[in-house]
Design a protein around this motif. Structure first.
Motif, short mmCIF file in Angstrom:
data_model
loop_
_atom_site.label_atom_id
_atom_site.label_comp_id
_atom_site.label_asym_id
_atom_site.label_seq_id
_atom_site.Cartn_x
_atom_site.Cartn_y
_atom_site.Cartn_z
N ASP A 187 0.81 -1.23 0.00
CA ASP A 187 0.00 0.00 0.00
C ASP A 187 0.84 1.28 0.00
N SER A 188 2.15 1.15 -0.12
CA SER A 188 3.00 2.34 0.03
C SER A 188 3.11 3.16 -1.26
N VAL A 189 2.53 2.67 -2.35
CA VAL A 189 2.59 3.40 -3.62
C VAL A 189 1.18 3.66 -4.12
N ARG A 190 0.86 4.92 -4.41
CA ARG A 190 -0.45 5.24 -4.96
C ARG A 190 -0.34 5.49 -6.46
N VAL A 191 -1.33 5.01 -7.19
CA VAL A 191 -1.37 5.22 -8.64
C VAL A 191 -2.22 6.45 -8.95
N ILE A 192 -1.62 7.40 -9.66
CA ILE A 192 -2.37 8.54 -10.19
C ILE A 192 -2.69 8.21 -11.64
N ALA A 193 -3.97 8.11 -11.96
CA ALA A 193 -4.38 7.83 -13.34
C ALA A 193 -4.31 9.13 -14.12
N VAL A 194 -3.35 9.21 -15.06
CA VAL A 194 -3.15 10.46 -15.80
C VAL A 194 -4.16 10.52 -16.95
N SER A 195 -5.12 11.45 -16.79
CA SER A 195 -6.29 11.47 -17.67
C SER A 195 -6.29 12.65 -18.64
N LYS A 196 -5.12 13.28 -18.84
CA LYS A 196 -5.04 14.39 -19.80
C LYS A 196 -5.52 13.91 -21.17
N THR A 197 -6.31 14.73 -21.84
CA THR A 197 -6.92 14.43 -23.16
C THR A 197 -7.99 13.33 -23.11
N VAL A 198 -8.18 12.69 -21.97
CA VAL A 198 -9.13 11.57 -21.88
C VAL A 198 -10.51 12.11 -21.52
N GLY A 199 -11.53 11.61 -22.20
CA GLY A 199 -12.89 12.12 -21.98
C GLY A 199 -13.49 11.64 -20.67
N ALA A 200 -14.57 12.35 -20.27
CA ALA A 200 -15.23 12.07 -18.99
C ALA A 200 -15.75 10.63 -18.92
N ASP A 201 -16.20 10.09 -20.04
CA ASP A 201 -16.74 8.72 -20.02
C ASP A 201 -15.67 7.71 -19.59
#
Ligand SMILES: *Cc1c(COP(=O)(O)O)cnc(C)c1O
Length: 234
Positions: A29-43
């Protein structure tokens, strides 16, 4: 990587991150994933959100702001891209963590915006570990001096350091850059008595090495959402 299997991409990445942490004797649990959503649509963001992903990263303040306004309020938004002074208010108003602090001027602007908005803004200092001229980030030799001024900025809380590895770096170079950031963090923590728990380093192609070197936040776009189209890809 196909774009129509976000849930399986995401579960693969989450498992791989936990496995890699354990394989280098760190807590899963010591690493968190940031989902990089640049250019990605809301859906597509909602597809990941519905699978339990609640932390997203954007590299443009306007796009981050618009998404934060229209998507669920429980999403945590991270600003990971270069921030221009005239966009600071928008970023401070909508970001939970700004990874990309690369100047004293920017720190001062964020502190001013934080005071106006009655917010203490969490930030990371972006460090140019490799010394590549084309990259944003504070030169290694300037980081301690900039960190020593943080006490004068009550509306900023510095949580750690961030770096980007040079494009196309070899495995040896990646280890060198990521361990360089960790060692710099350790040095500042020790000499300045300033807790810096977060190390934001590693992307789709190099997150395993970053985790081996101590990353606590990995910024993953392509491996979750597929290849980006258009000009906002970097
Ligand atoms: C786009 C971007 C990422 C994600 O890159 P991928 O290779 O798609 O995982 C990470 N960090 C920053 C600062 C970015 O701009």
């Amino acid at each position: 990587m196909s774009t129509d299997c976000i849930s399986s991409n995401l579960s693969h990445i989450l498992k791989s991150v936990r496995d890699q942490a354990e394989s280098v004797n760190r807590h899963a649990d010591s690493v968190r994933v940031i989902a990089v959503s640049k250019t990605v649509g809301a859906d597509k963001i909602m597809e990941a959100f519905d699978c339990g992903q609640a932390v997203f990263g954007e590299n443009r303040p306007q796009e981050l702001y618009e998404k934060s306004q229209s998507l669920p309020a429980s999403i945590e938004w991270h600003m990971i891209g270069h921030l221009q002074s005239n966009k600071v208010r928008k970023a401070v108003g909508s970001s939970d963590l700004i990874h990309s602090i690369d100047s004293v001027k920017l720190l001062n602007r964020i502190n001013d915006a934080g005071r106006e908005l009655q917010k203490v803004q969490c930030v990371l200092l972006q460090v140019n570990v490799s010394g590549e001229e084309s990259k944003f980030g504070i030169p290694v030799e300037d980081v301690e001096r900039i960190a020593s001024n943080l006490g004068d900025l009550p509306n900023i809380r510095c949580r750690g350091l961030m770096t980007m590895a040079p494009y196309g770096a070899s495995e040896d170079e990646l280890h060198r850059v990521f361990s360089g950031l960790r060692e710099l963090r350790d040095r500042i923590q020790e000499t300045m008595d300033l807790p810096l728990p977060e190390l934001s380093m590693g992307m789709s192609s190099d997150y395993r090495i970053a985790i081996a070197e101590g990353a606590t936040l990995v910024r993953i776009g392509t491996a979750i959402f597929g290849t980006r189209k258009g000009t906002n890809g970097v």
